[in-house]
Scaffold this active site. Sequence first.
Site, PDB file in Angstrom:
ATOM      1  N   ASP A  34      12.355  51.773  33.106  1.00  0.00           N
ATOM      2  CA  ASP A  34      11.558  51.800  34.327  1.00  0.00           C
ATOM      3  C   ASP A  34      10.102  51.454  34.025  1.00  0.00           C
ATOM      4  O   ASP A  34       9.595  51.753  32.936  1.00  0.00           O
ATOM      5  CB  ASP A  34      11.642  53.201  34.954  1.00  0.00           C
ATOM      6  CG  ASP A  34      11.161  53.219  36.400  1.00  0.00           C
ATOM      7  OD1 ASP A  34      11.083  52.138  37.023  1.00  0.00           O
ATOM      8  OD2 ASP A  34      10.867  54.311  36.893  1.00  0.00           O
ATOM      9  N   HIS A  51       9.303  42.125  34.175  1.00  0.00           N
ATOM     10  CA  HIS A  51      10.727  42.076  33.830  1.00  0.00           C
ATOM     11  C   HIS A  51      10.956  41.206  32.593  1.00  0.00           C
ATOM     12  O   HIS A  51      11.790  41.520  31.746  1.00  0.00           O
ATOM     13  CB  HIS A  51      11.532  41.533  35.013  1.00  0.00           C
ATOM     14  CG  HIS A  51      11.496  42.425  36.219  1.00  0.00           C
ATOM     15  ND1 HIS A  51      11.753  43.775  36.147  1.00  0.00           N
ATOM     16  CD2 HIS A  51      11.225  42.158  37.531  1.00  0.00           C
ATOM     17  CE1 HIS A  51      11.651  44.308  37.362  1.00  0.00           C
ATOM     18  NE2 HIS A  51      11.332  43.351  38.204  1.00  0.00           N
ATOM     19  N   LEU A 145      27.180  48.759  16.608  1.00  0.00           N
ATOM     20  CA  LEU A 145      26.595  49.323  17.828  1.00  0.00           C
ATOM     21  C   LEU A 145      27.233  48.722  19.070  1.00  0.00           C
ATOM     22  O   LEU A 145      27.402  47.502  19.173  1.00  0.00           O
ATOM     23  CB  LEU A 145      25.090  49.048  17.844  1.00  0.00           C
ATOM     24  CG  LEU A 145      24.351  49.373  19.157  1.00  0.00           C
ATOM     25  CD1 LEU A 145      24.217  50.879  19.342  1.00  0.00           C
ATOM     26  CD2 LEU A 145      22.985  48.707  19.180  1.00  0.00           C
TER      27      LEU A 145
END
Length: 254
Positions: A34, A51, A145
Amino acid sequence: MIERLWAKFGKTSSQPSEPLATDNLPQHVAIIMDGNGRWAKNRGLPRIAGHHSGMKTVKRITMAADRVGIKYLTLYAFSTENWKRPKAEVDYLMRLPQEFLAIELEELIQNNVQVRMMGYKGGLPDHTLQAVETAISRTANNTGLVLNFALNYGSRKEMLGAVREIAAAVQRGELSLDAIDEKTMSERLLSSGLPDPDLVIRTSGELRLSNFMLWQMAYSEMWFTDVYWPEFTEEHFLEAITEYQRRARRYGGI
């Protein structure tokens, strides 16, 4: 076994005095990314610049999680509510997976990272879905991962869908009411096959869950920071893990 993992990232003023314990790492870390828009606004830039910068943080934190030894990293990339944003911003956000994976997929493959998506494919542009599905296919056999993108994801919709599936199974006579338990529910969620998050991080100073993995976070440890996502560093990530390791998880016990 104790290892000074901080040394891998360089010494910083925010570095905690004690090392990370490698035998007490969170298995699954989920992040509510955020603050991209506010980061950009503070610099007089358009929201899409935030972004774009946040995309670079995704790479940075993914590599940090991999080096530390985290097994699952879920990133809240786009919610079912984010469609309410201005069309130009949504269109840009839908191009980011394609841009990110075009640049980073080969390195993810080299690092044995497996890409997954948790969300609803319906409504996603073809170019977005194709980029994600290509990454999922090309990394399917990787064993390192797990990088799980929550894309077009909403927890309430997810839970309603699971309840409908369970109700339909009962109606068909495939499942009895007495057999319904937490496992029944979890297996029908979009996160099926993943462990519940041990640690949930939210950046930008907001103190809410924003319809993210509400069932799965029943006993997750929460860590909030005022830092905007584009400014979130490996050091912040390690700080969150260090704080997690200080806590005692009792799961309702004493």
